[in-house]
Design a protein around this motif. Structure first.
Motif, PDB file in Angstrom:
ATOM      1  N   VAL A  51     -42.812   5.111 -10.745  1.00 51.00           N
ATOM      2  CA  VAL A  51     -41.702   4.802 -11.222  1.00 51.00           C
ATOM      3  C   VAL A  51     -41.450   3.527 -11.583  1.00 51.00           C
ATOM      4  O   VAL A  51     -40.233   3.425 -12.204  1.00 51.00           O
ATOM      5  CB  VAL A  51     -40.565   4.746  -9.509  1.00 51.00           C
TER       6      VAL A  51
ATOM      7  N   VAL B 128     -38.904   2.192 -15.131  1.00 52.59           N
ATOM      8  CA  VAL B 128     -38.065   2.444 -14.924  1.00 52.59           C
ATOM      9  C   VAL B 128     -38.256   0.760 -15.985  1.00 52.59           C
ATOM     10  O   VAL B 128     -36.956  -0.110 -16.872  1.00 52.59           O
ATOM     11  CB  VAL B 128     -37.414   1.761 -13.745  1.00 52.59           C
TER      12      VAL B 128
ATOM     13  N   ILE C 188     -32.450   8.430 -11.438  1.00 49.20           N
ATOM     14  CA  ILE C 188     -32.882   6.854 -12.590  1.00 49.20           C
ATOM     15  C   ILE C 188     -32.477   5.443 -11.799  1.00 49.20           C
ATOM     16  O   ILE C 188     -33.148   5.154 -11.639  1.00 49.20           O
ATOM     17  CB  ILE C 188     -32.927   6.660 -14.319  1.00 49.20           C
TER      18      ILE C 188
ATOM     19  N   ARG D  85     -34.580   2.581 -10.327  1.00 46.93           N
ATOM     20  CA  ARG D  85     -34.527   1.065 -10.314  1.00 46.93           C
ATOM     21  C   ARG D  85     -34.222   0.385  -9.132  1.00 46.93           C
ATOM     22  O   ARG D  85     -34.630  -0.889  -8.990  1.00 46.93           O
ATOM     23  CB  ARG D  85     -33.136   0.829 -11.822  1.00 46.93           C
TER      24      ARG D  85
ATOM     25  N   LEU E 137     -33.715  12.794 -13.872  1.00 45.55           N
ATOM     26  CA  LEU E 137     -33.651  11.893 -14.177  1.00 45.55           C
ATOM     27  C   LEU E 137     -32.584  11.438 -14.492  1.00 45.55           C
ATOM     28  O   LEU E 137     -31.818  10.656 -13.996  1.00 45.55           O
ATOM     29  CB  LEU E 137     -34.939  10.329 -14.961  1.00 45.55           C
ATOM     30  N   TRP E 138     -31.798  11.992 -15.214  1.00 45.49           N
ATOM     31  CA  TRP E 138     -30.533  11.771 -15.425  1.00 45.49           C
ATOM     32  C   TRP E 138     -29.240  13.182 -15.077  1.00 45.49           C
ATOM     33  O   TRP E 138     -28.258  12.793 -15.026  1.00 45.49           O
ATOM     34  CB  TRP E 138     -29.978  11.888 -16.846  1.00 45.49           C
TER      35      TRP E 138
END
Length: 370
Positions: free
Chosen positions: A122, A126, A251, A255, A297-298
């Protein structure tokens, strides 16, 4: 020196002769010094590392005169030092594990070098793509950007060594007191330690989850701490709550985990602010590791979590697990163990998240009252 030389009279009477011979006086002294729950701590002093995890030995097989780590053995996966991080994530997803010991070739043998886990993956993702605000932007940049494909375990370790060096190599020798391993898990805040044999080869692992399960099996030894409430035990828990809206991109949640240095965030309803789910680092396994899966992720946190739950239903509770401030230590341990979750959020009467308790929080409270 035997443990009985360092432990108080009442403690030494409860420790067997074999345990006394195996536990160093310094460890036993530490156990005696921090006694808040003597029964449970003495149990940890008596038990050996292999008593908790004898079944997860990492097998090795010969190959042209060398010893190479195999992909899977009794629940463990090991990865070589030069494996691309994308392949590591794919392997973790394939075998449904959160971390793997890294094996580095030294001479004719592969030796334990450290750990790589999904949270590292991860972090890499990011950090590599901090400004991609949509799948279209990411998809346009990725074909000419080979950084993800080229990043290996070695390059990740070298670029992040200073920040994780302390915890990366935590280990305990086989035959040591289980207390030694639990103390490392509690003090360092790491999720796992390696158990090494006399040749410094990794033989098994001990994780925070395994210790929580062990404590759950011995709840009768919690003594007075069992009935202490969450409000009394963790008055500072509200300082560590990180949340995202269920409509936020996944995402963005990852982050936030990276920015806050946490392994999970609460997912809340944007209108009521009530907790509706939890997104954790292990949900990144829903990504699969390869570029063609990165589109998710989006997706919203709600959709991303649904995908992860569909792929790994055995790792996803059927309902949201929470605790109230008025519940006690026993309830916390029971929920963590029975639902096999790594943390539990504290909610108020409106189901607003007001705190979070992790495995490490429980272990520190049990051992050091911190």
């Amino acid at each position: 020196a035997s443990a009985s030389a360092a432990v108080s009279a009442s403690a030494s009477a409860a420790v067997s002769a074999s345990a006394s011979a195996a536990v160093s006086s310094s460890i036993a002294a530490a156990a005696a010094a921090v006694y808040r729950i003597p029964a449970l701590q003495l149990l940890l002093v008596q038990k050996r590392t292999e008593d908790l995890a004898p079944q997860i030995v990492i097998a090795q097989s010969g190959h042209r005169g060398r010893v190479r780590p195999v992909e899977r053995a009794h629940g463990c996966v090991s990865v070589p030092f030069n494996m691309p991080l994308s392949d590591v994530l794919a392997k973790l997803c394939e075998f449904n594990v959160l971390a793997a010991p890294v094996m580095r070739l030294k001479g004719q043998r592969y030796k334990y070098y450290g750990w790589i886990d999904v949270l590292d993956c991860v972090q890499a993702i990011v950090e590599l793509y901090p400004k991609c605000q949509s799948w279209d932007v990411f998809r346009g940049a990725f074909p000419t950007d080979k950084r993800w494909e080229q990043m290996t375990v070695r390059s990740f370790f070298e670029s992040h060594r200073r920040q994780n060096a302390e915890n990366q190599f935590l280990s305990v020798p086989k035959g040591y007191s289980l207390y030694t391993a639990v103390e490392q898990l509690a003090r360092a805040g790491c999720h796992r330690v390696a158990v090494l044999d006399e040749k410094k080869d990794i033989e098994s692992i001990i994780t925070q989850s395994m210790v929580i399960q062990y404590v759950y099996a011995n709840l009768s030894m919690l003594d007075s701490l069992a009935e202490h409430t969450i409000a009394d035990l963790w008055p500072e828990a509200h300082h560590r709550v990180a949340t995202v809206s269920k409509s936020a991109f996944a995402i963005e949640a990852f982050r936030l985990m990276h920015a806050k240095n946490v392994s999970a965030v609460g997912v809340i309803d944007p209108k009521s602010k009530a907790l509706v789910d939890v997104l954790s680092a292990r949900d990144i396994r829903g990504l699969g590791g390869k570029f063609q899966h990165f589109e998710v992720l989006w997706a919203t946190c709600e959709k991303f979590k649904a995908r992860a739950a569909a792929l790994f239903p055995e790792c996803t509770p059927r309902s949201l697990i929470t605790v109230k401030p008025s519940e006690n230590m026993t309830a916390v341990i029971r929920k963590l163990a029975e639902h096999r979750i790594h943390r539990v959020f504290i909610v108020n009467e409106e189901n607003h998240p007001i705190g979070v308790i992790s495995h490490g929080d429980v272990l520190r409270k049990l051992l050091f009252d911190e």
